[in-house]
Design a protein around this motif. Structure first.
Motif, PDB file in Angstrom:
ATOM      1  N   LEU A  83      28.747  37.983   7.096  1.00 32.59           N
ATOM      2  CA  LEU A  83      28.415  36.892   8.004  1.00 32.59           C
ATOM      3  C   LEU A  83      28.037  37.548   9.321  1.00 32.59           C
ATOM      4  O   LEU A  83      28.824  38.318   9.881  1.00 32.59           O
ATOM      5  N   SER A  84      26.831  37.273   9.808  1.00 33.31           N
ATOM      6  CA  SER A  84      26.340  37.915  11.029  1.00 33.31           C
ATOM      7  C   SER A  84      26.073  36.865  12.091  1.00 33.31           C
ATOM      8  O   SER A  84      25.383  35.872  11.837  1.00 33.31           O
ATOM      9  N   LEU A  85      26.627  37.088  13.283  1.00 33.44           N
ATOM     10  CA  LEU A  85      26.467  36.160  14.391  1.00 33.44           C
ATOM     11  C   LEU A  85      25.704  36.844  15.516  1.00 33.44           C
ATOM     12  O   LEU A  85      26.034  37.973  15.903  1.00 33.44           O
ATOM     13  N   ILE A  86      24.696  36.173  16.043  1.00 35.18           N
ATOM     14  CA  ILE A  86      23.939  36.679  17.186  1.00 35.18           C
ATOM     15  C   ILE A  86      24.492  36.003  18.432  1.00 35.18           C
ATOM     16  O   ILE A  86      24.437  34.775  18.568  1.00 35.18           O
ATOM     17  N   LEU A  87      25.039  36.807  19.346  1.00 37.84           N
ATOM     18  CA  LEU A  87      25.779  36.303  20.494  1.00 37.84           C
ATOM     19  C   LEU A  87      25.224  36.862  21.800  1.00 37.84           C
ATOM     20  O   LEU A  87      24.456  37.828  21.803  1.00 37.84           O
ATOM     21  N   ASP A  88      25.663  36.257  22.914  1.00 37.14           N
ATOM     22  CA  ASP A  88      25.337  36.816  24.222  1.00 37.14           C
ATOM     23  C   ASP A  88      25.783  38.272  24.283  1.00 37.14           C
ATOM     24  O   ASP A  88      26.864  38.630  23.787  1.00 37.14           O
ATOM     25  N   LEU A  89      24.979  39.108  24.915  1.00 34.42           N
ATOM     26  CA  LEU A  89      25.358  40.496  25.141  1.00 34.42           C
ATOM     27  C   LEU A  89      26.160  40.578  26.437  1.00 34.42           C
ATOM     28  O   LEU A  89      25.682  40.159  27.495  1.00 34.42           O
ATOM     29  N   CYS A  90      27.375  41.095  26.361  1.00 37.87           N
ATOM     30  CA  CYS A  90      28.249  41.194  27.532  1.00 37.87           C
ATOM     31  C   CYS A  90      28.557  42.653  27.854  1.00 37.87           C
ATOM     32  O   CYS A  90      28.282  43.554  27.063  1.00 37.87           O
ATOM     33  N   LEU A  91      29.161  42.846  29.020  1.00 34.95           N
ATOM     34  CA  LEU A  91      29.588  44.181  29.422  1.00 34.95           C
ATOM     35  C   LEU A  91      30.736  44.631  28.517  1.00 34.95           C
ATOM     36  O   LEU A  91      31.461  43.806  27.960  1.00 34.95           O
ATOM     37  N   PRO A  92      30.943  45.947  28.371  1.00 40.09           N
ATOM     38  CA  PRO A  92      31.982  46.432  27.455  1.00 40.09           C
ATOM     39  C   PRO A  92      33.408  46.172  27.926  1.00 40.09           C
ATOM     40  O   PRO A  92      34.326  46.135  27.112  1.00 40.09           O
ATOM     41  N   LEU A  93      33.614  45.959  29.234  1.00 42.25           N
ATOM     42  CA  LEU A  93      34.976  45.800  29.752  1.00 42.25           C
ATOM     43  C   LEU A  93      35.380  44.327  29.792  1.00 42.25           C
ATOM     44  O   LEU A  93      34.673  43.492  30.356  1.00 42.25           O
ATOM     45  N   THR A  94      36.534  44.018  29.211  1.00 44.63           N
ATOM     46  CA  THR A  94      37.087  42.669  29.228  1.00 44.63           C
ATOM     47  C   THR A  94      37.950  42.480  30.473  1.00 44.63           C
ATOM     48  O   THR A  94      38.175  43.411  31.246  1.00 44.63           O
ATOM     49  N   LEU A  95      38.476  41.261  30.650  1.00 44.18           N
ATOM     50  CA  LEU A  95      39.411  41.028  31.751  1.00 44.18           C
ATOM     51  C   LEU A  95      40.657  41.894  31.568  1.00 44.18           C
ATOM     52  O   LEU A  95      41.236  42.366  32.551  1.00 44.18           O
ATOM     53  N   LEU A  96      41.076  42.129  30.332  1.00 43.28           N
ATOM     54  CA  LEU A  96      42.225  43.001  30.094  1.00 43.28           C
ATOM     55  C   LEU A  96      41.966  44.400  30.646  1.00 43.28           C
ATOM     56  O   LEU A  96      42.847  45.002  31.267  1.00 43.28           O
ATOM     57  N   ASP A  97      40.765  44.922  30.433  1.00 43.97           N
ATOM     58  CA  ASP A  97      40.420  46.243  30.971  1.00 43.97           C
ATOM     59  C   ASP A  97      40.488  46.236  32.492  1.00 43.97           C
ATOM     60  O   ASP A  97      40.960  47.198  33.108  1.00 43.97           O
ATOM     61  N   ARG A  98      40.026  45.168  33.100  1.00 47.80           N
ATOM     62  CA  ARG A  98      40.063  45.067  34.560  1.00 47.80           C
ATOM     63  C   ARG A  98      41.504  45.019  35.067  1.00 47.80           C
ATOM     64  O   ARG A  98      41.840  45.647  36.080  1.00 47.80           O
ATOM     65  N   LEU A  99      42.353  44.268  34.367  1.00 53.94           N
ATOM     66  CA  LEU A  99      43.750  44.173  34.774  1.00 53.94           C
ATOM     67  C   LEU A  99      44.467  45.502  34.592  1.00 53.94           C
ATOM     68  O   LEU A  99      45.338  45.872  35.384  1.00 53.94           O
ATOM     69  N   THR A 100      44.114  46.230  33.548  1.00 55.76           N
ATOM     70  CA  THR A 100      44.735  47.523  33.285  1.00 55.76           C
ATOM     71  C   THR A 100      44.346  48.537  34.357  1.00 55.76           C
ATOM     72  O   THR A 100      45.150  49.397  34.745  1.00 55.76           O
ATOM     73  N   ALA A 101      43.124  48.414  34.867  1.00 56.47           N
ATOM     74  CA  ALA A 101      42.624  49.377  35.851  1.00 56.47           C
ATOM     75  C   ALA A 101      43.128  49.099  37.262  1.00 56.47           C
ATOM     76  O   ALA A 101      43.071  49.970  38.121  1.00 56.47           O
ATOM     77  N   SER A 102      43.623  47.889  37.513  1.00 54.14           N
ATOM     78  CA  SER A 102      44.054  47.516  38.861  1.00 54.14           C
ATOM     79  C   SER A 102      45.386  46.785  38.797  1.00 54.14           C
ATOM     80  O   SER A 102      45.617  45.969  37.908  1.00 54.14           O
ATOM     81  N   THR A 103      46.279  47.081  39.749  1.00 59.87           N
ATOM     82  CA  THR A 103      47.612  46.470  39.716  1.00 59.87           C
ATOM     83  C   THR A 103      47.538  44.961  39.953  1.00 59.87           C
ATOM     84  O   THR A 103      48.159  44.183  39.224  1.00 59.87           O
ATOM     85  N   VAL A 104      46.816  44.557  40.986  1.00 60.81           N
ATOM     86  CA  VAL A 104      46.657  43.124  41.254  1.00 60.81           C
ATOM     87  C   VAL A 104      45.190  42.842  41.576  1.00 60.81           C
ATOM     88  O   VAL A 104      44.441  43.739  41.954  1.00 60.81           O
ATOM     89  N   THR A 105      44.811  41.583  41.427  1.00 61.58           N
ATOM     90  CA  THR A 105      43.443  41.154  41.704  1.00 61.58           C
ATOM     91  C   THR A 105      43.405  40.459  43.056  1.00 61.58           C
ATOM     92  O   THR A 105      44.247  39.598  43.324  1.00 61.58           O
ATOM     93  N   PRO A 106      42.482  40.824  43.952  1.00 62.80           N
ATOM     94  CA  PRO A 106      42.380  40.113  45.236  1.00 62.80           C
ATOM     95  C   PRO A 106      42.282  38.604  45.014  1.00 62.80           C
ATOM     96  O   PRO A 106      41.649  38.143  44.067  1.00 62.80           O
ATOM     97  N   PHE A 107      42.913  37.836  45.906  1.00 62.72           N
ATOM     98  CA  PHE A 107      43.032  36.391  45.708  1.00 62.72           C
ATOM     99  C   PHE A 107      41.689  35.699  45.463  1.00 62.72           C
ATOM    100  O   PHE A 107      41.562  34.912  44.513  1.00 62.72           O
ATOM    101  N   PRO A 108      40.654  35.945  46.275  1.00 66.38           N
ATOM    102  CA  PRO A 108      39.372  35.271  46.005  1.00 66.38           C
ATOM    103  C   PRO A 108      38.792  35.644  44.645  1.00 66.38           C
ATOM    104  O   PRO A 108      38.205  34.799  43.967  1.00 66.38           O
ATOM    105  N   ASN A 109      38.952  36.907  44.239  1.00 67.78           N
ATOM    106  CA  ASN A 109      38.456  37.337  42.924  1.00 67.78           C
ATOM    107  C   ASN A 109      39.218  36.640  41.806  1.00 67.78           C
ATOM    108  O   ASN A 109      38.626  36.191  40.814  1.00 67.78           O
ATOM    109  N   ALA A 110      40.551  36.562  41.954  1.00 69.51           N
ATOM    110  CA  ALA A 110      41.375  35.889  40.944  1.00 69.51           C
ATOM    111  C   ALA A 110      40.991  34.422  40.845  1.00 69.51           C
ATOM    112  O   ALA A 110      40.902  33.863  39.747  1.00 69.51           O
ATOM    113  N   CYS A 111      40.753  33.794  41.993  1.00 68.89           N
ATOM    114  CA  CYS A 111      40.362  32.386  42.002  1.00 68.89           C
ATOM    115  C   CYS A 111      39.009  32.201  41.330  1.00 68.89           C
ATOM    116  O   CYS A 111      38.818  31.242  40.567  1.00 68.89           O
ATOM    117  N   HIS A 112      38.087  33.110  41.595  1.00 76.19           N
ATOM    118  CA  HIS A 112      36.755  33.015  40.987  1.00 76.19           C
ATOM    119  C   HIS A 112      36.842  33.116  39.464  1.00 76.19           C
ATOM    120  O   HIS A 112      36.193  32.349  38.739  1.00 76.19           O
TER     121      HIS A 112
END
Length: 279
Positions: A83-112
Motif C-alpha cells: 500500500l503506497s501513500l503519496i503525502l506532503d514532503l516534510c522536514l526530517p526533524l519532528t517536534l520530538l527531535d526539537r524537544l530533545t535538542a532544547s530543554t525548553v521552548t520559548p513561550f511565543p514559539n510554544a504558543c505558535h
C-alpha cells in the motif's frame, strides 16, 4: 511496487523507516513537485488490528484534507503486496527531535506550535475524527515551518457532535488520557489532554507524569496530580498554567475542548500574556 505508482511518480532516496514500511522522497513525473511516498509492506500486517489501522489511515486522512496543519494525502496505490501513500514532503526533524535538542521552548514559539496543533485537532473533531495518539513524534513541519499533524493509524471515527463514544486502549504512555487507561468509554477530549501534555513538555522540558516503566507512567497519569515546580515554572505566566490546568483535567466533562483552548487568553496573546484576564 505498484506499476501505476511508478508511472506517475519517480521514487528517489529513502528518508524514513517505520514499523510497517519505508518512506521515500518522490517526484511527480509531470509537474516535478516533490512528495513523500510511504510504502507499506502488507506482509508485515499479521495482526488484524494492524491491518485495520493501516487501511483506515488513508480513508480518514482523505476526509480531513486539505487543512494547512494536517498532513495531506495526495494519492494512494495498492496491489497484492504493498500500500503506497503519496503525502506532503516534510522536514526530517519532528517536534520530538526539537524537544530533545532544547530543554525548553520559548513561550511565543510554544504558543505558535500548540495553536497550530489545536487548529488541526479542532478540525479533526469537527469532522467527527479523534486522532487518539497525539505525541511529539507525530508532529512534523514542512519547509516553511508549518506544523503538519501525521500518523492517523490509531484514529477513530466518532461522528461529531452527539456522536458515539469510543473504546479501546490506544495511545502512548506519557500522553494518553486517564479515562483511556481506566477502560471507560471516552470522547474526543482525549486529544485535548494529549495536547496539554505536549504544551507542558514544551514549557517545562519534561512531561507532567512520568515513571521508570510504562506501568509507573500509567499510574502517574491515573493519579493526574498536575504540578508546576517553581524551579521550572517560575517564569511561566499564570495564564499559561491556567490553560494547562484546563487541558490536563482528569474529569473529561470539565476539560475544555480544542475550540475553547484556541480562545484562551494565553493563546490569543501569542504566549506573551502575564496579565490577561482568565475566564
Amino acid at each position: 511496487m505498484c506499476s501505476s505508482l511508478k508511472g506517475q511518480y519517480e521514487i528517489s532516496e529513502e528518508i524514513g523507516r517505520g514499523r510497517f514500511g519505508t518512506i521515500y522522497r518522490c517526484y511527480d513525473v509531470v509537474s516535478g513537485n516533490p512528495y513523500a511516498c510511504k510504502i507499506i509492506d502488507k506482509s508485515l500486517l499479521t495482526d488484524e488490528t494492524d491491518q485495520q489501522c493501516i487501511l483506515n489511515e488513508p480513508k480518514l486522512m482523505s476526509l480531513l484534507t486539505p487543512h494547512p496543519n494536517i498532513l495531506t494525502i495526495h494519492n494512494a496505490f495498492e496491489d497484492q503486496h504493498t500500500l503506497s501513500l503519496i503525502l506532503d514532503l516534510c522536514l526530517p526533524l519532528t517536534l520530538l527531535d526539537r524537544l530533545t535538542a532544547s530543554t525548553v521552548t520559548p513561550f511565543p514559539n510554544a504558543c505558535h506550535v500548540i495553536t497550530q496543533l489545536l487548529q488541526a485537532v479542532s478540525h479533526c473533531h469537527r469532522s467527527g475524527i479523534a486522532h487518539r495518539d497525539l505525541k511529539p513524534d507525530n508532529i512534523l513541519f514542512d519547509s516553511r515551518d508549518v506544523l503538519k499533524l501525521a500518523d492517523f493509524g490509531s484514529a477513530e471515527w466518532f461522528g461529531g457532535d452527539g456522536g458515539s463514544l469510543m473504546t479501546g486502549v490506544v495511545g502512548t504512555p506519557y500522553y494518553v488520557a486517564p479515562e483511556v487507561l481506566m477502560g471507560r468509554e471516552y470522547d474526543e477530549k482525549v486529544d485535548v489532554w494529549s495536547c496539554g501534555v505536549i504544551l507542558y513538555m514544551m514549557l517545562a522540558g519534561a512531561p507532567p507524569f512520568y515513571g521508570d516503566s510504562a506501568v509507573e507512567i500509567f499510574e502517574s497519569v491515573l493519579r493526574a496530580n498536575l504540578r508546576f515546580p517553581s524551579r521550572v515554572f517560575r517564569n511561566v505566566s499564570p495564564a499559561a498554567k491556567d490553560l494547562l490546568r484546563k487541558m490536563i483535567c482528569k474529569d473529561p466533562s470539565r476539560r475544555i475542548s480544542a475550540e475553547q483552548a484556541l480562545r484562551h487568553p494565553w493563546i490569543l496573546s501569542g504566549g506573551e500574556s502575564e496579565t490577561a484576564e482568565l475566564t
